[in-house]
Design an enzyme around this catalytic site. Structure first.
Site, PDB file in Angstrom:
ATOM      1  N   GLU A  51       0.384  -1.122  -0.128  1.00 54.42           N
ATOM      2  CA  GLU A  51      -0.199   0.236   0.169  1.00 54.42           C
ATOM      3  C   GLU A  51       1.078   1.344  -0.038  1.00 54.42           C
ATOM      4  O   GLU A  51       1.870   1.350   0.880  1.00 54.42           O
ATOM      5  CB  GLU A  51      -0.730  -0.264   1.209  1.00 54.42           C
ATOM      6  CG  GLU A  51      -2.296   0.590   0.953  1.00 54.42           C
ATOM      7  CD  GLU A  51      -3.478   0.713   2.502  1.00 54.42           C
ATOM      8  OE1 GLU A  51      -2.895   1.927   3.052  1.00 54.42           O
ATOM      9  OE2 GLU A  51      -2.662  -0.622   2.939  1.00 54.42           O
ATOM     10  N   ASP A  62      -5.105   9.437   9.621  1.00 55.62           N
ATOM     11  CA  ASP A  62      -3.576   8.894  10.525  1.00 55.62           C
ATOM     12  C   ASP A  62      -3.586   9.315  11.052  1.00 55.62           C
ATOM     13  O   ASP A  62      -3.572  10.701  11.745  1.00 55.62           O
ATOM     14  CB  ASP A  62      -2.588   9.678   9.127  1.00 55.62           C
ATOM     15  CG  ASP A  62      -2.458   9.086   7.329  1.00 55.62           C
ATOM     16  OD1 ASP A  62      -3.077   8.056   7.581  1.00 55.62           O
ATOM     17  OD2 ASP A  62      -2.289  10.006   6.552  1.00 55.62           O
TER      18      ASP A  62
END
Length: 258
Positions: A51, A62
């Protein structure tokens, strides 16, 4: 509509080699010129796919490690256009998956994106801030491509919602293991294994757990109830602090007994 290849590839990998391990790396965090080496080393170490994070100024999903990696990439002038230009010049033995926020892809232009990715190893997109209800903004552009639009299932998803997402899902199902952002040292719910098992029971495509997975113990725990794991912050941290070989060694240790 073109037949997507990511799901059958992962299903065959499961049959041939066992559980799935997908590392996440922030493209360009350690210099864009190092990206081909990172991809090659992680593939050689046991990753079934990789990824690739697209740096973005407001990465709402995140945690601090990946946020910093994104800032490092942005400070070096890394853009989605530069990443794709590099991917067009290189090969990969395993599929690549772009993880980015909707604004990055819309700004690039979805028709242009699918055209430019056609000659690359990219076989999937993860867009964490694109709700299922708005996927029609993206899906029609991917219909004639080999790009799978991967769905995320959260801890709060009902059984009906899980069925809806897994039926619509392409590539694999991304089962989020915590509420909140990515990161190291997360505390998992006591009912998490039951939740993952329920997704696995319903889903017609592979189910991978992600968010907060940072040890071989975590990897073994989650692969006992689903098809594999996605490991991000741990890999990003190792690449930044110790280098490509250290990240590869972690993957080898985590996957050797799966």
């Amino acid at each position: 509509m073109q037949t997507k290849t990511l799901t059958p590839y992962l299903q065959q990998y499961l049959k041939d080699k066992g559980k799935l391990f997908i590392p996440y790396i922030m493209a360009g965090a350690n210099g864009l010129e190092r990206l081909p080496q990172e991809i090659e080393e992680l593939a050689k170490s046991g990753a079934c796919a990789i990824e690739l994070g697209i740096p973005f100024s407001d990465p709402v999903a995140d945690g601090p490690v990946i946020q910093q990696a994104g800032l490092d990439a942005l400070c070096q002038g890394v853009t989605l256009k530069k990443i794709i230009r590099l991917l067009q010049t290189m090969s990969s033995d395993i599929p690549l998956i772009l993880m980015g926020y909707a604004n990055s892809f819309f700004h690039y232009g979805l028709e242009q994106l699918t055209d430019d990715l056609r000659t690359t190893a990219v076989k999937g997109l993860i867009i964490p801030d694109l709700p299922y209800e708005h996927q029609e903004l993206v899906a029609p552009f991917l219909a004639s491509s080999d790009l799978s639009l991967i769905q995320l299932v959260t801890l709060t998803s009902s059984r009906e919602r899980i069925a809806q997402l897994t039926t619509a899902g392409e590539g694999f199902v991304y089962a989020v293991t915590v509420n909140g952002t990515t990161g190291l040292g997360k505390t998992y719910s006591t009912s998490l294994n039951k939740h993952l098992a329920a997704i696995k029971e319903i889903s017609p495509i592979p189910v991978l757990a992600g968010f907060g997975i940072s040890s071989t113990e975590d990897v073994h725990r989650f692969t006992s109830v689903c098809d594999g794991v996605i490991v991000g912050s741990k890999i990003v941290s190792l690449l930044s602090s110790e280098g490509t070989q250290a990240a590869g060694q972690f993957i080898k240790q985590a996957t050797e007994s799966l």
